[in-house]
Design an enzyme around this catalytic site. Structure first.
Site, PDB file in Angstrom:
ATOM      1  N   CYS A 169     -11.565  -8.983   0.921  1.00 30.94           N
ATOM      2  CA  CYS A 169     -11.147  -7.609   1.200  1.00 30.94           C
ATOM      3  C   CYS A 169     -11.285  -6.685  -0.007  1.00 30.94           C
ATOM      4  CB  CYS A 169      -9.702  -7.604   1.677  1.00 30.94           C
ATOM      5  SG  CYS A 169      -9.441  -8.693   3.096  1.00 30.94           S
ATOM      6  N   HIS A 309      -3.902  -0.660  -1.172  1.00 31.60           N
ATOM      7  CA  HIS A 309      -4.503  -1.686  -0.324  1.00 31.60           C
ATOM      8  C   HIS A 309      -3.717  -1.770   0.981  1.00 31.60           C
ATOM      9  CE1 HIS A 309      -7.016  -5.032   0.660  1.00 31.60           C
ATOM     10  NE2 HIS A 309      -6.003  -5.889   0.714  1.00 31.60           N
ATOM     11  N   GLU A 319       2.522  -5.069  -3.735  1.00 31.18           N
ATOM     12  CA  GLU A 319       1.760  -3.944  -4.281  1.00 31.18           C
ATOM     13  C   GLU A 319       2.712  -2.858  -4.774  1.00 31.18           C
ATOM     14  OE1 GLU A 319      -2.078  -1.057  -3.305  1.00 31.18           O
ATOM     15  OE2 GLU A 319      -1.163  -2.206  -1.665  1.00 31.18           O
ATOM     16  N   LYS A 340      -4.894   2.298   6.005  1.00 29.69           N
ATOM     17  CA  LYS A 340      -5.127   1.250   7.005  1.00 29.69           C
ATOM     18  C   LYS A 340      -4.178   1.396   8.183  1.00 29.69           C
ATOM     19  CE  LYS A 340      -7.040  -2.307   3.898  1.00 29.69           C
ATOM     20  NZ  LYS A 340      -6.896  -1.609   2.592  1.00 29.69           N
ATOM     21  N   HIS A 345      -7.824  -2.725   9.149  1.00 30.25           N
ATOM     22  CA  HIS A 345      -8.345  -3.324   7.923  1.00 30.25           C
ATOM     23  C   HIS A 345      -9.814  -3.702   8.110  1.00 30.25           C
ATOM     24  CE1 HIS A 345      -8.789  -5.286   4.237  1.00 30.25           C
ATOM     25  NE2 HIS A 345      -7.847  -6.211   4.297  1.00 30.25           N
ATOM     26  N   PHE A 404      -8.430 -12.311  -0.415  1.00 30.75           N
ATOM     27  CA  PHE A 404      -8.187 -13.747  -0.394  1.00 30.75           C
ATOM     28  C   PHE A 404      -8.863 -14.393  -1.603  1.00 30.75           C
ATOM     29  CE2 PHE A 404      -7.454 -14.615   4.459  1.00 30.75           C
ATOM     30  CZ  PHE A 404      -6.310 -13.837   4.404  1.00 30.75           C
TER      31      PHE A 404
END
Length: 419
Positions: A169, A309, A319, A340, A345, A404
């Protein structure tokens, strides 16, 4: 002006292009974003009966024939269709002409997190049911990730550096940051950079659902993606592409290009912790943001906007923690957008699209909202622009992407009149 350690070559953005669940170009997407509209709805690409997750952020009404010859469409998986369309839009927006004289200094750096998984699924079934003769000779180049960059370069005639990042991502943001360095060190004068994704398939949804990372708010899809909300239950899978034209500043100025903003700094780190989860102290994200700000050479207090994010997972609170650790008291004065909440996403495509959102916020003097925060998480207690799009002057902003494998990327983007 550029950061103190950027005396060599400055890098600016002169064109943008995107395909998203909110629109098939930058203008429509941006208008929907500022209006707080959601692009999330029921999945239509396959029969979701029996699936615990039946919602996603699909691109709607996209016609690849507008951007490529019909004979080429079957040679590419859908993520490449989106990438090529976004790249063509960005190039047209930049008004840059690629010629025999400059083509060797124009490169492409567009990646994907997953690539052509739907194509792999399709041809595996074709092979199983009909034997090897049912597999297209174009199968391999239509699904491998670097063919997004490859097809763009072939179609526009860009013979400079050609590669991509593949970092889940964080892909789109890493691609822009890596391309920024390519221009800074003089290996290219122009780079088309960003990310693309189209993994809306049964295997992808089943896999993410099995990992319990997706929202299962199937009966209320427009409210399923809810970053920073106490009742968030996972991200919403989406698709699309975002590509920017990065250009060496003196060249852009000499040709009278319209400049969206300047890439001031780039940070990238690894958590070295877990395959899907960040550490409890958010250390990798902290170091990533600090690296980007240090490389930008500006005071932290000049950053007044962050495109987070913000996936609508448990990691939203980490975050938030990372932002507090980096900015201290100033964190509460930063307008943070979780876009998002409207797009879903886009995985490897998210960073490119959200970098464009950040650039438009700087240029237009308005930051997009975060929708669906109905019950704020007590651990997410910063300013997430809940009230709707907010007019404000932004001189410098931060864009975060995390993926990831514990991979992190941050960009600092500023206006040309940054003091």
């Amino acid at each position: 002006m550029a950061g103190a350690n950027q005396a060599a070559r400055r890098v600016v953005v002169t064109g943008v292009g995107m395909v998203t669940p909110l629109g098939n170009n930058a203008q429509d997407t941006w208008a929907s974003l500022l209006a707080g509209r959601s692009g999330i709805g029921p999945i239509t690409r396959f029969d979701t009966t029996g699936y615990p997750v039946r919602i996603g952020g699909e691109v709607k009404g996209f016609d690849p024939a507008q951007w490529m010859d019909k004979k080429d469409i079957k040679k590419m998986d859908t993520f490449i269709h989106y990438a090529l369309a976004a790249a063509r839009m960005a190039l047209a927006d930049s008004r840059l002409e690629i010629t025999d004289a400059n083509r060797n200094m124009v490169g492409v750096y567009v990646g994907s997190g997953i690539g052509g998984l739907p194509g792999i699924e399709f041809y595996h079934q074709a092979l199983t049911e009909g034997g090897p003769r049912k597999v297209s000779p174009f199968f391999i180049p239509m699904v491998i990730i670097n063919l997004a960059s490859g097809q763009i370069a072939i179609h526009i005639g860009a013979a400079g550096p050609n590669s991509c990042a593949v970092s889940a991502c964080a892909t789109g943001t890493h691609c822009i940051g890596d391309a920024y360095h390519i221009i800074r060190r003089g290996d290219a004068d122009v780079m088309l950079a960003g990310g693309a994704e189209s993994a809306m398939s049964d295997l992808t949804v089943a896999g993410f659902a099995a990992a319990r990372t997706l929202s299962s708010r199937n009966d209320d899809p427009e409210k399923a993606s809810r970053p920073f909300d106490r009742d968030r239950d996972g991200f919403v899978l989406a698709e699309g592409a975002g590509v920017v034209v990065l250009e060496e500043y003196e060249q852009a100025r000499a040709r009278g290009a319209s400049i969206y903003g300047e890439i001031l700094g780039y940070g990238l780190t690894g958590d070295a912790y877990h395959i899907t989860s960040p550490p409890d102290d958010a250390g990798g994200a902290v170091r990533c943001m600090e690296m980007a700000i240090r490389n930008a050479g500006i005071p932290k207090e000049q950053i007044t906007h962050i495109n987070a994010h913000a996936t609508s997972t448990f990691a939203d609170k980490l975050e938030t923690l990372a932002i507090k650790r980096v900015f201290g008291e100033h964190a509460g004065r930063i307008a943070i957008s979780g876009t998002k909440s409207m797009t879903g996403h886009l995985l490897g495509g998210a960073g490119g699209v959200e970098a464009i959102f950040t650039l438009l916020a700087l240029r237009e003097g308005v930051v997009p909202p975060t929708i669906n925060i109905e019950n704020p998480d007590p651990e997410c207690d910063l300013d997430y622009v809940r009230e709707g799009a907010r007019p404000m002057r932004v001189m410098a902003a931060l864009k975060n992407s995390f993926g990831f494998g514990g991979t992190n990327a941050s960009l600092v983007i500023g206006t040309m009149d940054l003091p």
